[in-house]
Design an enzyme around this catalytic site. Structure first.
Site, short mmCIF file in Angstrom:
data_model
loop_
_atom_site.label_atom_id
_atom_site.label_comp_id
_atom_site.label_asym_id
_atom_site.label_seq_id
_atom_site.Cartn_x
_atom_site.Cartn_y
_atom_site.Cartn_z
N LEU A 1 0.85 -1.18 0.00
CA LEU A 1 0.00 0.00 0.00
C LEU A 1 0.89 1.24 0.00
O LEU A 1 1.91 1.26 0.69
CB LEU A 1 -0.90 0.01 1.24
CG LEU A 1 -1.98 -1.07 1.32
CD1 LEU A 1 -2.67 -1.02 2.68
CD2 LEU A 1 -2.99 -0.90 0.21
N GLU B 1 -7.97 3.01 8.94
CA GLU B 1 -8.55 2.44 7.72
C GLU B 1 -8.32 0.93 7.68
O GLU B 1 -9.19 0.17 7.24
CB GLU B 1 -7.95 3.14 6.49
CG GLU B 1 -8.83 3.10 5.26
CD GLU B 1 -8.75 1.82 4.45
OE1 GLU B 1 -9.73 1.47 3.77
OE2 GLU B 1 -7.68 1.16 4.50
#
Length: 193
Positions: free
Chosen positions: A23, A30
């Site tokens: 990521l 999140e």
């Protein structure tokens, strides 16, 4: 039972979802949202399934693999190899998961376990999202819109928003979220019948 397939994904402004197998951002809250959403079931007797590609599986730190509290299905061309025809032993690289040679096979495996599995979550990468977007079982897209641009080499396939309606869910925050210098918001797209 009708199988419900959901997509859960975080994408930045250029639709990027990853770079170099990771990521491009670190958003602790999140990630907690991802875990909460993919684990939550209405029935305490059932669990959810997560479907991912091999690269997504490999991007998960070893200590978190397989993702706990969920049936982990990994789609890999390695599953097609003749010495893997007995899939009870997927090999050490996929320990704790069910290895499938195709998206269809993963969905079929979940169909055969509807007494145990409540819903299915496609969690990446790009080709898995593409197959999920084309699936007759697609119910919702849970999109975390990162309100910033990041350099990415993997992207969310485009989808036609006219085929979806934006819905709300009481367990999903409506307001813009902030972690460090990154703001983001949760959106839910429900496929129109």
């Amino acid at each position: 039972m009708s199988l419900r397939l959901n997509i859960i994904v975080a994408a930045c402004e250029n639709q990027g979802i990853g770079i170099n197998g990771e990521l491009p951002w670190r958003l602790r809250e999140e990630m907690k949202y991802f875990s909460r959403m993919t684990k939550a079931t209405k029935s305490s007797e059932k669990q959810n399934a997560v479907v991912m590609g091999r690269k997504t599986w490999e991007s998960i730190p070893d200590k978190f693999r397989p993702l706990p509290g969920r049936l982990n299905l990994v789609i890999s061309s390695r599953a097609k190899l003749p010495w893997r025809h007995i899939r009870r032993d997927p090999g050490p690289e996929f320990s704790g998961s069910t290895v499938c040679s195709s998206f269809k096979e993963a969905i079929d495996k979940v169909h055969s376990r509807t007494d145990e599995v409540e819903s299915v979550w496609a969690i990446g990468g790009s080709s898995i999202y593409e197959m999920a977007l084309e699936s007759e079982h697609l119910h919702r897209i849970y999109l975390t819109r990162i309100l910033k641009d990041f350099e990415c080499d993997t992207f969310l396939p485009s989808f036609d928003p006219k085929k979806f309606q934006i819905v709300t869910d009481p367990v999903v925050p409506n307001e813009v979220q902030q972690e460090g210098d990154i703001t983001y918001k949760y959106e839910i797209y429900e496929k129109l019948k």
